[in-house]
Design a protein around this motif. Structure first.
Motif, PDB file in Angstrom:
ATOM      1  N   HIS A 155      15.094  26.652  46.441  1.00  0.00           N
ATOM      2  CA  HIS A 155      14.615  26.107  45.166  1.00  0.00           C
ATOM      3  C   HIS A 155      13.303  26.843  44.320  1.00  0.00           C
ATOM      4  O   HIS A 155      13.710  27.355  43.604  1.00  0.00           O
ATOM      5  N   ARG A 186       7.310  15.886  42.904  1.00  0.00           N
ATOM      6  CA  ARG A 186       7.933  16.393  43.989  1.00  0.00           C
ATOM      7  C   ARG A 186       8.724  17.409  44.203  1.00  0.00           C
ATOM      8  O   ARG A 186      10.181  17.444  43.391  1.00  0.00           O
ATOM      9  N   SER A 188      10.154  20.855  45.829  1.00  0.00           N
ATOM     10  CA  SER A 188      11.274  22.104  47.444  1.00  0.00           C
ATOM     11  C   SER A 188      10.943  22.868  46.882  1.00  0.00           C
ATOM     12  O   SER A 188      11.089  23.924  46.040  1.00  0.00           O
ATOM     13  N   HIS A 214      20.880  23.701  51.144  1.00  0.00           N
ATOM     14  CA  HIS A 214      20.008  23.699  50.389  1.00  0.00           C
ATOM     15  C   HIS A 214      18.698  24.594  51.518  1.00  0.00           C
ATOM     16  O   HIS A 214      18.614  23.844  52.332  1.00  0.00           O
ATOM     17  N   GLY A 216      15.217  24.948  51.925  1.00  0.00           N
ATOM     18  CA  GLY A 216      13.511  24.303  51.181  1.00  0.00           C
ATOM     19  C   GLY A 216      12.666  23.747  52.759  1.00  0.00           C
ATOM     20  O   GLY A 216      13.478  23.641  53.251  1.00  0.00           O
ATOM     21  N   HIS A 217      11.965  23.643  52.710  1.00  0.00           N
ATOM     22  CA  HIS A 217      10.784  23.463  54.047  1.00  0.00           C
ATOM     23  C   HIS A 217      10.741  21.877  53.604  1.00  0.00           C
ATOM     24  O   HIS A 217      10.795  21.116  52.509  1.00  0.00           O
ATOM     25  N   PRO A 220       8.951  17.769  50.988  1.00  0.00           N
ATOM     26  CA  PRO A 220       8.321  18.526  49.709  1.00  0.00           C
ATOM     27  C   PRO A 220       7.301  18.779  48.948  1.00  0.00           C
ATOM     28  O   PRO A 220       6.626  17.550  49.958  1.00  0.00           O
ATOM     29  N   TRP A 274      13.434  18.096  44.257  1.00  0.00           N
ATOM     30  CA  TRP A 274      13.993  18.007  46.290  1.00  0.00           C
ATOM     31  C   TRP A 274      14.834  17.762  46.312  1.00  0.00           C
ATOM     32  O   TRP A 274      15.910  16.485  46.335  1.00  0.00           O
ATOM     33  N   ASP A 276      18.114  17.945  50.163  1.00  0.00           N
ATOM     34  CA  ASP A 276      17.788  17.683  51.425  1.00  0.00           C
ATOM     35  C   ASP A 276      18.045  19.001  52.146  1.00  0.00           C
ATOM     36  O   ASP A 276      19.529  19.133  51.722  1.00  0.00           O
ATOM     37  N   SER A 277      17.536  19.915  53.082  1.00  0.00           N
ATOM     38  CA  SER A 277      17.431  20.940  53.805  1.00  0.00           C
ATOM     39  C   SER A 277      17.936  20.504  55.041  1.00  0.00           C
ATOM     40  O   SER A 277      17.751  21.740  56.068  1.00  0.00           O
TER      41      SER A 277
END
Length: 309
Positions: A155, A186, A188, A214, A216-217, A220, A274, A276-277
């Motif tokens: 993102h 929030r 990502s 996906h 992202g950390h 978020p 945000w 889900d990774s």
């Protein structure tokens, strides 16, 4: 050998460095003669243009993995399609001809549209791109997926080399010095270093892993944490007072209404985005790195001295 497109870009330059550190042979597509890639010795540079299919002939010979990190962001619809769709199609043709094992494309979560999105996983959303750029990038992604490739969708990406995320936030704070929706939304985010680690790992892993991922950390970042961290690291004043999204758009608008670019920026700050990774982090032997505050602290001086100088 790993072929990398977009090697001179924000993400690509870090990815190539990671591959070189791991002793991987790297070939990079250079679309302008004399373009500095800046990745040291041991990298083979080959000229070619994604908008010209004939220039890609033979590009993938001897290559096991293609990391397709290049995309066109601005320009006319025809120019965007020539690179993001037809260029991807031509590269897939060359990869197939050469027997490439893995094809990984750097995509974008922008293909999902404006949100809100709250902890959604891959395959749970219908893509609704809100711009010609996102639409052509999605069309290119679909070509890769149809060919059995992997598409990595971050993102917001930040870190050394970022000319969009943090500079755009700083510009927005200058025009809109208020907490939008209380800073509760929030998003990502992922550092360029963590994202480069993901892409380098996908390039060399033994298993061929297709589909959308996906990136992202796992945690978020709230709008408040984002603004407080960036303002603190760059010596900026914090917002005062609060405004909702509609009020923010009114404040940004003029006689002709709010510019679409500014509207998108404020929505990114005001609406949950945000994703889900978990699939990515559970399946790869790489780390998402520290949380946003610590990761930004490590590159705040670069933003002060370079991106915002």
């Amino acid at each position: 050998m790993v072929l990398v497109t977009g090697a001179a870009g924000f993400v690509g330059s870090v990815v190539v460095g990671r591959l070189v550190e791991r002793g991987v042979r790297v070939r990079v597509l250079v679309h302008r003669v004399g373009m500095p890639v800046g990745v040291g010795v041991g990298v083979e540079e080959v000229w070619g243009d994604l908008a010209g299919a004939s220039s890609l002939r033979g590009l993938c010979e001897g290559v096991g993995t293609v990391l397709h990190l290049a995309s066109r962001i601005g320009g006319s619809p025809g120019e965007l399609r020539a690179v993001n769709v037809e260029g991807t199609r031509a590269l897939l043709v060359e990869a197939r001809r050469a027997g490439v094992v893995r094809f990984v494309q750097l995509g974008t979560a922008a293909v999902y549209g404006d949100g809100p999105f709250r902890g959604v996983g891959e395959g749970e959303l219908v893509e609704r791109p809100g711009s010609v750029t996102s639409g052509t990038r999605l069309a290119g992604e679909r070509l890769v997926l149809a060919a059995g490739g992997t598409v990595v969708r971050p993102h917001l990406v930040f870190g050394r080399g970022d000319r969009w995320v943090v500079p755009a936030l700083v510009g927005l704070l200058g025009r809109l010095p208020f907490w939008v929706e209380g800073g509760r939304a929030r998003a990502s985010m992922i550092s360029v270093d963590a994202l480069a680690g993901v892409l380098a790992e996908l390039a060399v892993r033994g298993e061929v892993w297709g589909g959308v991922l996906h990136a992202g950390h796992p945690e978020p970042v709230s709008g408040r944490e984002l603004v407080e961290t960036v303002a603190g690291g760059l010596g900026l004043a914090l917002p005062v007072g609060e405004v909702d999204l509609a009020g923010a758009l009114d404040l940004l608008g003029g006689v002709g209404g709010v510019d679409p670019v500014w509207a998108r920026r404020v929505r990114l700050l005001a609406v949950d985005h945000w994703f889900d990774s978990g699939r990515l982090w559970s399946g790869l032997a790489v780390s998402p790195g520290p949380g946003f505050a610590e990761a930004f602290g490590a590159c705040a001086s670069w933003y002060r001295e370079t991106a915002l100088a």
